[in-house]
Design a protein around this motif. Sequence first.
Motif, short mmCIF file in Angstrom:
data_model
loop_
_atom_site.label_atom_id
_atom_site.label_comp_id
_atom_site.label_asym_id
_atom_site.label_seq_id
_atom_site.Cartn_x
_atom_site.Cartn_y
_atom_site.Cartn_z
N GLU A 160 -40.72 -3.02 -13.43
CA GLU A 160 -42.32 -3.47 -12.67
C GLU A 160 -42.51 -3.40 -11.33
OE1 GLU A 160 -42.73 -7.62 -13.55
OE2 GLU A 160 -40.53 -8.07 -11.96
N GLU A 195 -25.05 -3.77 -6.26
CA GLU A 195 -25.65 -5.32 -6.08
C GLU A 195 -27.33 -4.99 -6.54
OE1 GLU A 195 -25.51 -6.59 -1.87
OE2 GLU A 195 -26.67 -8.24 -2.94
N ALA A 255 -27.25 -5.13 -10.50
CA ALA A 255 -27.41 -6.44 -11.53
C ALA A 255 -28.61 -7.51 -10.89
CB ALA A 255 -26.51 -7.20 -10.72
N ARG A 256 -29.52 -7.12 -9.94
CA ARG A 256 -30.11 -8.24 -9.63
C ARG A 256 -31.71 -7.50 -9.87
NH1 ARG A 256 -28.23 -10.18 -3.62
NH2 ARG A 256 -29.57 -11.78 -3.53
N GLN A 286 -33.72 -5.56 -15.86
CA GLN A 286 -32.98 -4.82 -15.86
C GLN A 286 -32.68 -3.31 -16.34
OE1 GLN A 286 -29.44 -6.09 -18.31
NE2 GLN A 286 -30.85 -8.11 -18.95
N ASN A 346 -22.70 -13.75 -13.63
CA ASN A 346 -22.22 -13.46 -12.30
C ASN A 346 -21.00 -13.66 -11.80
OD1 ASN A 346 -24.59 -11.04 -11.74
ND2 ASN A 346 -25.77 -13.01 -13.15
N ASP A 393 -31.57 -13.85 -20.97
CA ASP A 393 -32.09 -13.78 -19.84
C ASP A 393 -33.27 -15.33 -20.46
OD1 ASP A 393 -32.56 -12.88 -17.18
OD2 ASP A 393 -33.77 -11.38 -18.03
N LEU A 396 -27.77 -10.57 -21.20
CA LEU A 396 -27.31 -10.28 -19.99
C LEU A 396 -25.89 -8.95 -19.61
CD1 LEU A 396 -28.36 -13.26 -18.16
CD2 LEU A 396 -29.08 -11.47 -17.55
N TRP A 420 -33.60 -17.49 -10.55
CA TRP A 420 -32.56 -16.49 -11.09
C TRP A 420 -32.19 -15.63 -10.29
CZ3 TRP A 420 -32.81 -10.77 -11.61
CH2 TRP A 420 -32.01 -10.82 -12.52
N ASP A 421 -32.39 -14.93 -9.37
CA ASP A 421 -31.66 -14.43 -8.49
C ASP A 421 -30.71 -15.15 -7.58
OD1 ASP A 421 -31.57 -11.28 -5.99
OD2 ASP A 421 -32.05 -13.13 -4.89
N ILE A 435 -27.49 -15.15 -9.72
CA ILE A 435 -26.83 -13.77 -9.65
C ILE A 435 -25.92 -13.87 -7.87
CG2 ILE A 435 -26.32 -11.16 -9.34
CD1 ILE A 435 -28.88 -11.66 -10.49
N ALA A 436 -26.66 -14.00 -7.27
CA ALA A 436 -25.56 -14.58 -5.64
C ALA A 436 -24.78 -15.14 -5.56
CB ALA A 436 -27.29 -14.58 -4.64
N PHE A 452 -35.52 -16.70 -3.16
CA PHE A 452 -36.10 -15.67 -3.74
C PHE A 452 -37.26 -15.67 -5.46
CE2 PHE A 452 -36.60 -11.98 -6.68
CZ PHE A 452 -37.77 -11.86 -6.50
N TRP A 456 -39.64 -15.17 -8.13
CA TRP A 456 -41.01 -13.98 -9.22
C TRP A 456 -41.77 -15.19 -10.24
CZ3 TRP A 456 -36.27 -12.92 -10.91
CH2 TRP A 456 -36.29 -13.08 -12.88
N ASP A 499 -44.92 -14.34 -13.70
CA ASP A 499 -45.56 -13.60 -14.15
C ASP A 499 -46.84 -14.20 -14.60
OD1 ASP A 499 -44.36 -10.95 -12.68
OD2 ASP A 499 -43.05 -10.88 -14.78
N GLN A 518 -44.58 -13.83 -5.79
CA GLN A 518 -43.49 -13.54 -5.49
C GLN A 518 -43.29 -15.07 -4.13
OE1 GLN A 518 -43.51 -9.31 -4.75
NE2 GLN A 518 -41.64 -9.31 -6.28
#
Lengths: 66, 407
Positions: free
Chosen positions: A13, A51, A54-55, A59, B21, B47, B67, B299-300, B303-304, B330, B332, B334, B341
């Motif tokens: 997207e 990375e 994963a991010r 997906q 993660n 997710d 996921l 979300w991001d 993971i990080a 970060f 986002w 929708d 964002q």
Amino acid sequence: MGWRVVVDMDLCESNAVCMGILPDVFEVRDDDLLYVLEERPADADRAKVAEAVARCPKQAIRIAED
Amino acid sequence: MAPAGLPRRIVVVGASLAGWNAVRALRAEGFDGELTLVGEEPHLPYDRPPLSKDYLAGRVDRGRLDLTAHDDVDALALDRRLGIAATGLDLGDRILRLGDGTDLSWDGLVVATGARVRRLPGTEALAGVFALRTLEDADALRADLAGGPRRVVVLGAGFIGLEVAATARLAGHDVTVVEAAPTPLVRSVGELVGRTVAELHRDHGVDVRLGVGVEGIEGEARVTAVRLADGTRLPADVVVAGIGVVPAVDWLDGSGLAVDNGVRCDGTCLAAPGVVAAGDAATFPNALFDDEVMRVEHWDHAIAMGAFAARRLLAGDGWDPAERFAPVPFFWSDQYDRKLQSVGRIGPGDEVELFDGDPAERRFVTVHVRDGRVVGAFGMNRPRHVMRLRGLIAERADLDRVRTELA
Ligand SMILES: Cc1cc2nc3c(=O)[nH]c(=O)nc-3n(C[C@H](O)[C@H](O)[C@H](O)COP(=O)(O)OP(=O)(O)OC[C@H]3O[C@@H](n4cnc5c(N)ncnc54)[C@H](O)[C@@H]3O)c2cc1C
Ligand code: SF4
């Protein structure tokens, strides 16, 4: 054996998360579409591509071995 | 063989985005000891973002939430304890207690229990009242909305509430959003953006009521109306509470871990020797923002931080303290056909500059400046700008530099 970056454009997207991680490979342009600039990045970039896989919030990215 | 003192038996508590993660990173870094994944939900990690968007709308099915789709789950060699909650922690003896009565001993622990949604108190027995955090929550709401055109009242104009409002509106329901603050989202994205998002919903025919509180919920077996503090009575078939979350860390009470709005970590994700935390459940001082202690519900970020925390855990005392976890947050969201964002840290006192585009066209970027430095940015349908700004914020760019580079 090589590997390449595959993006499922039906899932993508264009949120440009991948571009934030690896701008030399992924670019979202002003038309709001994602362009894969380098389908076969250097091996040194593989961890960064992983990375991005994963991010990616959709997906939409995967690494294909060939 | 790993050197003595490094973990050989790691337990990850919380089987969702941050925990998963961490698992991925532990194995990717070569950890080949025992790895146990404990999760209260019976599912493998799934997710959450689609739960208020495409999944709620029925546009994607359960499979798309998985996921673990890209992982070789067997190769990760996990001892999975799903459907079982952690109930207590003993830091001294390094024991984790589980709800099924088992004790697990560990020498490395990842706390990734996320957050729990706030539900409307006193409405437990009332049908038609929902909150949204889990797959089951989404299934229940989705099934109810499928029953025909509904009058939906969303309480709280946070991102998740607004996404539910957009999804329900696009599906043809009659939607009202009630928010106590005069402008939505001010704390996270500032006044201008908040106002524009409220307008976006009005464009689509949502009745957005700002600056008014909720007095009560009416109904016997099923909700019939929401009463507002200004005396209005809003007839309702469905009420969705979007009133935020609390970190799910009550199971750590008495453990000795510092808990204050989440598990308190140092700047390297370490909460105690041999214990790291990540995701919605963790707070940490972010070196990139003057060591502001933050808990980030994105979300991001899960993971990080999950991945960073895993590496930190494996390094033990060998970690270079100068290597900090210092992300540019970060997220986002929708809503309708708009992609919202946000990057960085937007604060109430920041100067806000409309950087590109026009809010009236629902396509624009704002940058948020503090003491000359760009600390945050928001974009509506402007992903390219936002992601470039993310990099510039990480480099502590000032407004002039941002102007030059994005010209
Ligand atoms: C509907 C919805 C939409 C969202 N949309 C977006 C979005 O568009 N963009 C964005 O950036 N973010 C979004 N988010 C936020 C994002 O999903 C979260 O930030 C992310 O899920 C955090 O991951 P986590 O692993 O830290 O916590 P969680 O996902 O909350 O997972 C924690 C897990 O730990 C388990 N657990 C809790 N207590 C225990 C215990 N005692 N023992 C064992 N297990 C336990 C829980 O059951 C849960 O499975 C959304 C969230 C929701 C709910
Ligand atoms: S991160 Fe994923 S969805 Fe976003 S632009 Fe890249 S491939 Fe597309």
